[in-house]
Design a protein around this motif. Sequence first.
Motif, PDB file in Angstrom:
ATOM      1  N   THR A 122      32.493  52.146  38.092  1.00  0.00           N
ATOM      2  CA  THR A 122      32.116  50.804  38.557  1.00  0.00           C
ATOM      3  C   THR A 122      33.092  50.214  39.568  1.00  0.00           C
ATOM      4  N   ASP A 150      33.942  47.664  32.544  1.00  0.00           N
ATOM      5  CA  ASP A 150      33.070  48.077  33.641  1.00  0.00           C
ATOM      6  C   ASP A 150      33.315  47.210  34.870  1.00  0.00           C
ATOM      7  N   LEU A 191      37.790  53.494  35.013  1.00  0.00           N
ATOM      8  CA  LEU A 191      37.052  52.460  35.739  1.00  0.00           C
ATOM      9  C   LEU A 191      36.239  53.031  36.901  1.00  0.00           C
TER      10      LEU A 191
END
Length: 256
Positions: free
Chosen positions: A169, A74, A166
């Motif tokens: 985030t 994250d 990804l």
Amino acid sequence: MAKAISRLVQDPVTDPAEVAAGAGRVAELDALVADCTACPRLVRWREEVAETKRAAFRDDEYWGRPVPGFGPVDAAIAIVGLAPAAHGANRTGRMFTGDRSGDVLYQALYDVGLASQPTSVAADDGLELIGTRITAPVHCAPPANKPTPPERDTCRPWLAREFELLRPTLRTVVVLGGFGWQALLPVVHDAVWEVPRPRPRFGHAAHAALPARDGGAALHLLGCYHVSQQNTFTGKLTPAMLREVLSQAKELAEVG
């Protein structure tokens, strides 16, 4: 050693484009990356290096396989390099670990609060990254540290899928060097971010904000000279210069 490494691969991946998009989690993607055999020249080189070794590491068991990304799934910050070093990440199995380039990078990450310790010597040394993930456009160590354009393009689906995973985030990318910059632009464009025309040019401290087509957060792209010995030994890239870019990345991504 090369034959032993080959036997570790249970289901070799010969075409990343066929399988990368099917990875549902970053951990799954990392496992697939480590089993890639798509580029014959890179397979031969990484395994040859793992067999012959460097004298200083003759007692080490080299990883000798593609090196996946490293860091939390994250992450708000991504650092994109070039490719694993023959006796660094190709030996240790972790990005920028076990060589002088990594020494410079991880010290700076620690200094700005993005790493739990200032050194990275082995995959099991306890190092943790804070809000940051390190990856590369080419996951195998190339001869003379120079992957070919076809090898870069063959490896691209891994990086593309990593950025897609990804996406929720990810806010800032620090690109180390012009090779990584050019390799990354089509990846982010094919994801959800708009790359303007003309394309942003690489340079140290270059900054481009890429708006998202999905209505989400923009992606900040930051350029930084690569942490190669050629740059750090000559003073082209100083620790202060590196810390400044990483601090900017941290501020833009609102980490910490």
